[in-house]
Scaffold this motif. Sequence first.
Motif, PDB file in Angstrom:
ATOM      1  N   THR A   1       7.175   0.752 -12.875  1.00 36.27           N
ATOM      2  CA  THR A   1       6.330   1.210 -14.333  1.00 36.27           C
ATOM      3  C   THR A   1       6.243   2.664 -14.544  1.00 36.27           C
ATOM      4  N   LYS A   2       6.652   3.558 -13.378  1.00 38.78           N
ATOM      5  CA  LYS A   2       6.691   4.805 -13.458  1.00 38.78           C
ATOM      6  C   LYS A   2       7.832   5.184 -14.280  1.00 38.78           C
ATOM      7  N   TRP A   3       8.749   4.535 -13.902  1.00 36.30           N
ATOM      8  CA  TRP A   3      10.343   4.776 -14.469  1.00 36.30           C
ATOM      9  C   TRP A   3      10.211   4.396 -15.919  1.00 36.30           C
ATOM     10  N   LEU A   4       9.807   3.353 -16.320  1.00 40.58           N
ATOM     11  CA  LEU A   4       9.937   2.943 -17.686  1.00 40.58           C
ATOM     12  C   LEU A   4       8.844   3.059 -18.663  1.00 40.58           C
ATOM     13  N   CYS A   5       7.704   3.253 -18.337  1.00 42.47           N
ATOM     14  CA  CYS A   5       6.470   3.242 -19.008  1.00 42.47           C
ATOM     15  C   CYS A   5       6.170   4.691 -19.715  1.00 42.47           C
ATOM     16  N   PRO A   6       6.628   5.825 -19.446  1.00 46.01           N
ATOM     17  CA  PRO A   6       6.277   7.051 -20.119  1.00 46.01           C
ATOM     18  C   PRO A   6       6.630   6.739 -21.916  1.00 46.01           C
ATOM     19  N   LEU A   7       6.115   7.222 -22.584  1.00 47.65           N
ATOM     20  CA  LEU A   7       6.451   7.256 -24.183  1.00 47.65           C
ATOM     21  C   LEU A   7       6.205   5.869 -24.708  1.00 47.65           C
ATOM     22  N   ALA A   8       5.907   4.832 -23.901  1.00 48.43           N
ATOM     23  CA  ALA A   8       5.726   3.575 -24.473  1.00 48.43           C
ATOM     24  C   ALA A   8       4.103   3.356 -24.749  1.00 48.43           C
ATOM     25  N   ASP A   9       3.969   2.507 -25.710  1.00 51.90           N
ATOM     26  CA  ASP A   9       2.537   2.209 -26.177  1.00 51.90           C
ATOM     27  C   ASP A   9       2.060   0.862 -25.470  1.00 51.90           C
ATOM     28  N   LEU A  10       1.578   0.862 -24.466  1.00 53.64           N
ATOM     29  CA  LEU A  10       1.511  -0.191 -23.739  1.00 53.64           C
ATOM     30  C   LEU A  10       0.048  -0.299 -23.219  1.00 53.64           C
TER      31      LEU A  10
ATOM     32  N   PRO B   1      14.028   3.043  -9.029  1.00 55.99           N
ATOM     33  CA  PRO B   1      13.593   1.716  -8.333  1.00 55.99           C
ATOM     34  C   PRO B   1      14.415   0.501  -8.120  1.00 55.99           C
ATOM     35  N   ARG B   2      14.184   0.015  -6.978  1.00 58.32           N
ATOM     36  CA  ARG B   2      15.211  -1.141  -6.829  1.00 58.32           C
ATOM     37  C   ARG B   2      14.449  -2.424  -6.970  1.00 58.32           C
ATOM     38  N   THR B   3      14.650  -3.216  -7.945  1.00 56.83           N
ATOM     39  CA  THR B   3      13.878  -4.370  -8.098  1.00 56.83           C
ATOM     40  C   THR B   3      14.608  -5.218  -8.803  1.00 56.83           C
ATOM     41  N   GLU B   4      14.393  -6.600  -8.637  1.00 52.26           N
ATOM     42  CA  GLU B   4      15.206  -7.636  -9.401  1.00 52.26           C
ATOM     43  C   GLU B   4      14.642  -8.178 -10.640  1.00 52.26           C
ATOM     44  N   ILE B   5      13.286  -7.875 -10.904  1.00 49.67           N
ATOM     45  CA  ILE B   5      12.363  -8.214 -12.209  1.00 49.67           C
ATOM     46  C   ILE B   5      12.241  -7.112 -13.074  1.00 49.67           C
ATOM     47  N   VAL B   6      12.743  -7.062 -14.353  1.00 52.07           N
ATOM     48  CA  VAL B   6      12.385  -5.729 -15.255  1.00 52.07           C
ATOM     49  C   VAL B   6      11.944  -6.144 -16.442  1.00 52.07           C
ATOM     50  N   ALA B   7      10.803  -5.461 -16.960  1.00 51.69           N
ATOM     51  CA  ALA B   7      10.429  -5.530 -18.192  1.00 51.69           C
ATOM     52  C   ALA B   7      10.131  -4.410 -18.806  1.00 51.69           C
ATOM     53  N   ALA B   8      10.535  -3.910 -19.843  1.00 50.11           N
ATOM     54  CA  ALA B   8      10.362  -2.797 -20.625  1.00 50.11           C
ATOM     55  C   ALA B   8      10.239  -2.659 -22.292  1.00 50.11           C
ATOM     56  N   ASP B   9       9.271  -1.846 -22.746  1.00 52.58           N
ATOM     57  CA  ASP B   9       9.288  -1.885 -24.063  1.00 52.58           C
ATOM     58  C   ASP B   9      10.274  -0.717 -24.446  1.00 52.58           C
ATOM     59  N   ILE B  10      11.110  -0.928 -25.477  1.00 54.19           N
ATOM     60  CA  ILE B  10      11.976   0.190 -25.892  1.00 54.19           C
ATOM     61  C   ILE B  10      11.616   0.504 -27.255  1.00 54.19           C
ATOM     62  N   SER B  11      11.208   1.791 -27.392  1.00 55.91           N
ATOM     63  CA  SER B  11      10.636   2.394 -28.632  1.00 55.91           C
ATOM     64  C   SER B  11      11.070   3.639 -28.720  1.00 55.91           C
TER      65      SER B  11
ATOM     66  N   TRP C   1      14.594   6.669 -27.558  1.00 58.55           N
ATOM     67  CA  TRP C   1      15.892   6.814 -26.905  1.00 58.55           C
ATOM     68  C   TRP C   1      15.666   6.864 -25.443  1.00 58.55           C
ATOM     69  N   ALA C   2      14.813   7.652 -24.582  1.00 58.66           N
ATOM     70  CA  ALA C   2      14.529   8.046 -23.598  1.00 58.66           C
ATOM     71  C   ALA C   2      14.372   6.644 -22.669  1.00 58.66           C
ATOM     72  N   HIS C   3      13.986   5.739 -23.396  1.00 59.45           N
ATOM     73  CA  HIS C   3      13.631   4.372 -22.636  1.00 59.45           C
ATOM     74  C   HIS C   3      15.120   3.919 -22.474  1.00 59.45           C
ATOM     75  N   LEU C   4      15.878   3.822 -23.463  1.00 60.80           N
ATOM     76  CA  LEU C   4      17.409   3.407 -23.308  1.00 60.80           C
ATOM     77  C   LEU C   4      17.993   3.919 -22.201  1.00 60.80           C
ATOM     78  N   VAL C   5      17.913   5.398 -22.122  1.00 60.73           N
ATOM     79  CA  VAL C   5      18.511   6.515 -20.897  1.00 60.73           C
ATOM     80  C   VAL C   5      17.912   5.618 -19.613  1.00 60.73           C
ATOM     81  N   TRP C   6      16.658   5.469 -19.527  1.00 61.02           N
ATOM     82  CA  TRP C   6      16.064   5.134 -18.258  1.00 61.02           C
ATOM     83  C   TRP C   6      16.428   3.664 -18.008  1.00 61.02           C
ATOM     84  N   ILE C   7      16.511   2.415 -18.760  1.00 57.94           N
ATOM     85  CA  ILE C   7      16.740   1.421 -18.665  1.00 57.94           C
ATOM     86  C   ILE C   7      18.308   1.263 -18.123  1.00 57.94           C
ATOM     87  N   ASN C   8      19.240   2.061 -18.911  1.00 56.60           N
ATOM     88  CA  ASN C   8      20.630   1.784 -18.708  1.00 56.60           C
ATOM     89  C   ASN C   8      20.979   2.101 -17.212  1.00 56.60           C
TER      90      ASN C   8
END
Lengths: 402, 437
Positions: A94-103, A169-179, A181-188
Amino acid sequence: MRAHRFITGARIEPFGDQVSESQIGDSTLGLVVTDALTRAGFEAVMGKASRIEPQCLALPDTLFVNSRIIEEFTRSCPKTKGIFRLALRKGPLTKWLCPLADLDSDDDSVMFHCYMVRTQPPRFPSWEKLRDFLSESSQAVVLDPGSSVEHVPVAVPARNCSTPEILLPRTEIVAADISHWAHLVWINQLMPRLMLKEHGDKKKVDTSIIGEKCDIHPTALVQNSILGDGVKIGPFASVIDSVLGDGVELNENCRLKRCCVGHGCRTLPDSYFIGCTFYPGSTLANFMLRESIVGRQSFITSGLVFSTSQLDEAVCVQINGQRVNTGRWMLGSAVGHGCTLGTLGQRGFIAAGKEIPNGYMIVMNPADGLQRPPKNPRPVQAHMNVGGTAIPVAAANNGSIS
Amino acid sequence: MKAYVFHTDTFIEPFGDHVSQAWVMNQSLAECQQRACDAAGLELERVDDPSQIQSFPCIVMPDYVYISEKALTDFFNSAQKKSLRNVRLGIRLCVSTGYCLTLQDAEVIEREGKDDLVAYDVWLLDSGPIPSETLAIRKVLDQRCKVLQIHIRELTVSVRQPTIGHTVQSYDFPITSTVCCHIGHWTHLLWLAHLSFGISWMELARSHKLKTGMKLLKAFATGGMKKWKILSRLNHHGSGCDIHPSAYLEASILGDGVKVGAGAVVRNSIIGSNVTISDHAKVVNSVIGDGCLLTENYFILHSLCYPDSVLGNPKTQMAVIGRDVYLYGWTSFIDAKFSGDVKVMHKGKPTSSNRSFLACCIGHRAVLSARVLIAAGRQIPNDLYMVSRPEDILNDIPKDLPVNTPLICDKGKLITLKEFERHGRGGDRGGTPQDTE
């Protein structure tokens, strides 16, 4: 069971694309999520807020999920009637993917707008109203992605930064809210590992998947990567933890690490890309490009330097005219579709966290380059570039001009 | 017999460190002196003042002297063998001694018919008293002592340099293990770092005779007489090292816990403990202190780096980098002068360093960020935080500019080329004499 994906109309700046067209791995967000839902045993359909029937899954098109998380969510939901909401325990993912997301989040979990609907909700005219109803009447099901991380040391010149390394993060389950371009950089940066876990051969040590008709030079290094069909890799290139689409051409000495390259891209020799995402059809070169995203059919030269950190603070981006802190010490810039970026001169560079809109063409300031060489220079007379003309240096400047 | 090291007030600019904390061969100078005395079988004692020396006969040297194990051992043994007392260390003037000689205040004694002799401040004395000041010591002891020359064996490796004009076209790197040097300037640390390759290997071979012998045998067995194949097997690394299979190590000494990434190249270098060398970094002929981080695609040649630094610019040659320094993104050093010698600051005045290939010295805790360019021979003070000019950073990208028309960056803002030309040239962008300082 059906999985309804609702079109929210969200767009990713600076591209202006619908969020389903964003580049994830070597294909688009829409296709990847649809594929994940199908693998998890759902029939993915376009959602209509007035036509929801239990039992089904409801999620917006900004949500990225992989098949494992859907399977685990389905398994973990209680078998009773009700509406259940996907949540992830707070941790490295969540630290990796959640900044800038409105969750929405509470003390120990972050909640996504992904609902398992088992009772008939009232009919609403739009996704927003349906979502508000579902979020109020749902119960969160918290999944734990684990806290395993990979430490990547980075060089950040910030004296008050307490964590000068990237925790991937090393994980097998991922959920992310893409809103953003930084989210795209991180999820990719996580995509190559996720894709290899789903499609790779676990028995081999080096689990790279290489497509057909690839032309890989024997001195190239390919490690834990997914290559499409017809990929050409030149001498001494190295591709580590990356995804390359079909027909990508890497010239010699090109190094990729944790990158996702769209189909048809080409790179020029001696480039180095770490953690970048490239849309299809671009031509790319740079001496060192980190944590950036480049749009379709763009042309980046190695004369352009992208800075990836700000002085003594985390990188800030502009959202709707306001400066928002990403909490990240290293983040590059976003380049739109169809841009042509030349150089900013010897001393210029682009600050971190910027967006270059579609179609911009950046060229050199005429005063920076030598435009007018002298006609008859004397042999040992030193010259300098002043405003585009080479003029002789004044004599007796002992020791200060090399 | 005892060896006395007496305290002097010598400080190394720009670090401001006392000379006994200077970083030589990946240790402080004080530790090096300890090691040399242990190898020669002498008991080291530090005194504040030479007049406190009580036990004679003894070896006396000031604390700014670096002496290698072999040099001290040879000096001591040959004095014992020839039953000489009151002698001073001398080495003939060859490539190795001449390498460090600039800016030192060692005495050069000219002799007819034979090579000149360089006399260093290391004495074997059989009686006191010894005066308190160094200059007085030299005068007094010169009358009493003769110079005892010790034998030196050396190899030189010649490397071609791109210079024009009348300066040397090729640069000789000496390899020897008999070295003595008075340290008074940061350039001496750099020259010692270049010599430390030879010294370290010899000292390592002497202390681990069997292991080195086995390595050599194995190297010959697998590589035949091919020079590079043998050198690529002559590496020594400590415990807990994590070296990627595609990395190439040649004739290097690594400490404990070193991480070497994919495609990295480490040649002729001494790397301290817990150093992280990222992917595709290339370290040639350098000494890297403990705990440093070298970022991807970094190229460091012929340099010295103190512990705990983070190095991230594309290329560093012939530089001394202090502790806890951040060298970040596209910082460049000018390291050569086309005509004339590089001048360095010594005792407050610019002095020639007798070299045309020398970059700068960066003080402790300095932070140099993007696109900073530093001229040759300069010394950067401690704690300097140097950033780029605001007008060079493209910070303001308006969203409403016309597409597919040339845009340029003017004072940090993106504008169209036509608008730039209409309003005239925006200030000095090509560089004036003040700009290149």
